[in-house]
Design an enzyme around this catalytic site. Structure first.
Site, PDB file in Angstrom:
ATOM      1  N   ASP A 176      10.136   3.965   1.215  1.00 47.45           N
ATOM      2  CA  ASP A 176       9.786   2.601   1.669  1.00 47.45           C
ATOM      3  C   ASP A 176       8.285   2.494   1.995  1.00 47.45           C
ATOM      4  OD1 ASP A 176      10.415  -0.057   2.114  1.00 47.45           O
ATOM      5  OD2 ASP A 176      11.420   0.257   4.023  1.00 47.45           O
ATOM      6  N   ASP A 177       7.900   2.887   3.208  1.00 47.30           N
ATOM      7  CA  ASP A 177       6.492   2.806   3.642  1.00 47.30           C
ATOM      8  C   ASP A 177       6.130   4.126   4.317  1.00 47.30           C
ATOM      9  OD1 ASP A 177       5.922  -0.224   3.204  1.00 47.30           O
ATOM     10  OD2 ASP A 177       7.841  -0.149   4.263  1.00 47.30           O
ATOM     11  N   HIS A 229       6.552   0.831  -1.213  1.00 43.76           N
ATOM     12  CA  HIS A 229       5.542  -0.235  -1.185  1.00 43.76           C
ATOM     13  C   HIS A 229       4.193   0.466  -1.155  1.00 43.76           C
ATOM     14  CE1 HIS A 229       8.569  -3.328  -0.102  1.00 43.76           C
ATOM     15  NE2 HIS A 229       9.170  -2.284   0.423  1.00 43.76           N
ATOM     16  N   HIS A 265      11.769   2.957  -4.481  1.00 47.17           N
ATOM     17  CA  HIS A 265      11.505   1.983  -3.409  1.00 47.17           C
ATOM     18  C   HIS A 265      10.353   2.495  -2.562  1.00 47.17           C
ATOM     19  CE1 HIS A 265      13.454  -0.761  -0.081  1.00 47.17           C
ATOM     20  NE2 HIS A 265      12.129  -0.755  -0.001  1.00 47.17           N
ATOM     21  N   HIS A 317      14.980  -6.953  -2.036  1.00 48.64           N
ATOM     22  CA  HIS A 317      15.436  -6.429  -0.747  1.00 48.64           C
ATOM     23  C   HIS A 317      16.581  -7.344  -0.283  1.00 48.64           C
ATOM     24  CE1 HIS A 317      11.755  -4.179  -0.802  1.00 48.64           C
ATOM     25  NE2 HIS A 317      11.859  -3.768   0.446  1.00 48.64           N
ATOM     26  N   GLU A 341      19.018  -5.374   4.426  1.00 45.00           N
ATOM     27  CA  GLU A 341      18.282  -4.399   5.260  1.00 45.00           C
ATOM     28  C   GLU A 341      18.608  -4.766   6.720  1.00 45.00           C
ATOM     29  OE1 GLU A 341      13.992  -4.673   4.971  1.00 45.00           O
ATOM     30  OE2 GLU A 341      13.674  -2.806   6.099  1.00 45.00           O
TER      31      GLU A 341
HETATM   32  N1  ADE Z   1       7.544  -4.678   2.962  1.00 43.74           N
HETATM   33  C1  ADE Z   1       7.207  -3.403   3.160  1.00 43.74           C
HETATM   34  N2  ADE Z   1       8.250  -2.723   3.655  1.00 43.74           N
HETATM   35  C2  ADE Z   1       9.275  -3.584   3.756  1.00 43.74           C
HETATM   36  C3  ADE Z   1      10.621  -3.482   4.195  1.00 43.74           C
HETATM   37  N3  ADE Z   1      11.140  -2.340   4.640  1.00 43.74           N
HETATM   38  N4  ADE Z   1      11.383  -4.587   4.182  1.00 43.74           N
HETATM   39  C4  ADE Z   1      10.879  -5.747   3.764  1.00 43.74           C
HETATM   40  N5  ADE Z   1       9.628  -5.896   3.336  1.00 43.74           N
HETATM   41  C5  ADE Z   1       8.833  -4.816   3.331  1.00 43.74           C
HETATM   42 ZN    ZN Z   2      11.020  -1.994   1.214  1.00 42.79          ZN
END
Ligand code: ADE
Ligand code: ZN
Length: 350
Positions: free
Chosen positions: A285-286, A26, A24, A204, A207
């Protein structure tokens, strides 16, 4: 396997050293402020921030949407194939340094096609970075195309059509962006089409959104993994189903902390999910936005939640290989490497 006892003080070292998969991530969320500014200059894009520090200081999020607004602004510097290549290359290098053996990487084509960047340019740059990284860094990787759920299903269908000539360059599809108000069932037709095409399916769900979104991701979209899924803990029947069917959750602790899904890392429910028998994994994630790559997620979470043990670490890494879409022989080789790493630590050699 019987996981050897490893002294608590060696846990951070073990967490960093153990082989793992990242499921996971992005790729647009791996764009560090320094690279954003370098690409802005290279492409003549004007940013609404004076410098790297000003951009970084805007990274104070209150929820998912407050993050997404900045994340999409950051992605505006990506125009050429080389930009996508450089971004993915930087991530893969960083992941390999964290002992990631395999990464399944999300990308958001609609973020780029909406700005006039052809999908062929996006995929060519990302795919070439994946191929080169395998040869030069020894890291295996694959791409997963994500549909933006705040846009219409027709937009997603058009994106899929445009991506079909590139079908051999991605292994599956996902669903991301603003969750609440955009339930999985909004994308029933496009996911059904992807299923017919033999693509892997993830989404997703849970969350910020309710357990109902996890149910419909499973029952309507028929996904194979749930991204995040931490809200499942509110629903005992759902927890039982996820455990019984060994449906993996790709959990992202630092993301959940920074987007205030949990007030503090110490309040994170990953241990509860793991103890309930769910196939939990740890992911970043990011990472450029949430203060850490995969090893930072592991180390900070284990520090904040002292109940987490070496045995939990083993299961989290094992689950990451098991839940990946890699071929079975590769999974077995990685799981063997994981076992060998734990045995080395048990022998006190590290
Ligand atoms: N796009 C990038 N990060 C995300 C996240 N945590 N939740 C939903 N969309 C995303
Ligand atoms: Zn994500």
């Amino acid at each position: 396997m019987k996981v050897p006892v490893i002294p608590t003080k060696r846990l951070p070292e073990l967490l960093r050293a153990m082989p793992k998969a990242e499921l996971h991530i992005h790729i647009e969320g791996s764009l560090e402020p320094e690279l954003i500014f370098a690409l802005a200059e290279r492409n003549g894009v004007q940013l609404p921030y004076a410098d790297v520090e000003a951009l970084r200081s805007a990274y104070a999020f209150t929820d998912l949407q407050s993050f997404l607004d900045i994340y999409y602004a950051g992605a505006s510097v990506l125009l050429k194939e080389e930009d996508f290549y450089d971004m993915a290359r930087a991530y893969l290098k960083r992941a390999a340094a964290d002992n990631v053996l395999h990464a399944e990487i999300f990308f958001d084509p609609q973020t780029h096609t909406a700005r006039g960047v052809p999908i062929e340019v996006v995929v060519a740059g990302l795919h070439r970075a994946c191929v080169d990284a395998e040869v030069e860094l020894g890291i295996s990787s694959a791409l997963i195309l994500c549909f933006l759920r705040h846009l219409s299903e027709d937009d997603a269908l058009q994106t899929l059509e445009a991506a079909l000539p590139l079908r051999d360059k991605f292994i599956g599809v996902g669903l991301d962006s603003s969750e609440v108000g955009h339930p999985p069932e909004k994308f029933a037709r496009v996911f059904a089409r992807c299923r017919e095409l033999g693509l892997h399916l993830v989404a997703h769900a849970g969350e910020e959104g309710p357990p109902a979104y996890i149910w419909s991701a499973l029952d309507v979209l028929k996904v194979e993994r749930i991204d995040h899924g931490v809200q499942a803990a509110q629903d005992a029947a759902l927890m039982q189903r996820l455990a019984d069917e060994r449906i993996a959750l790709t959990v992202c602790p630092l993301s959940n902390q920074k987007l205030r899904v949990f007030p503090d890392l110490a309040d994170h429910n990953l241990k509860q999910l793991l103890d309930a028998g769910l196939a939990v994994t740890v992911n970043s994630d990011d990472p450029a936005y949430f203060g850490g790559y995969i090893n930072d997620n592991f180390v900070q979470l284990f520090e904040a939640v002292p109940a987490l043990t070496a045995k939990d670490a083993y299961h989290l890494a094992f689950n990451s290989f098991e839940a990946s879409f890699a071929p079975q022989p590769a999974k077995h080789a990685w799981e063997h490497a994981l076992k060998a790493c734990f045995e080395r630590f048990a022998d006190h050699q590290g």
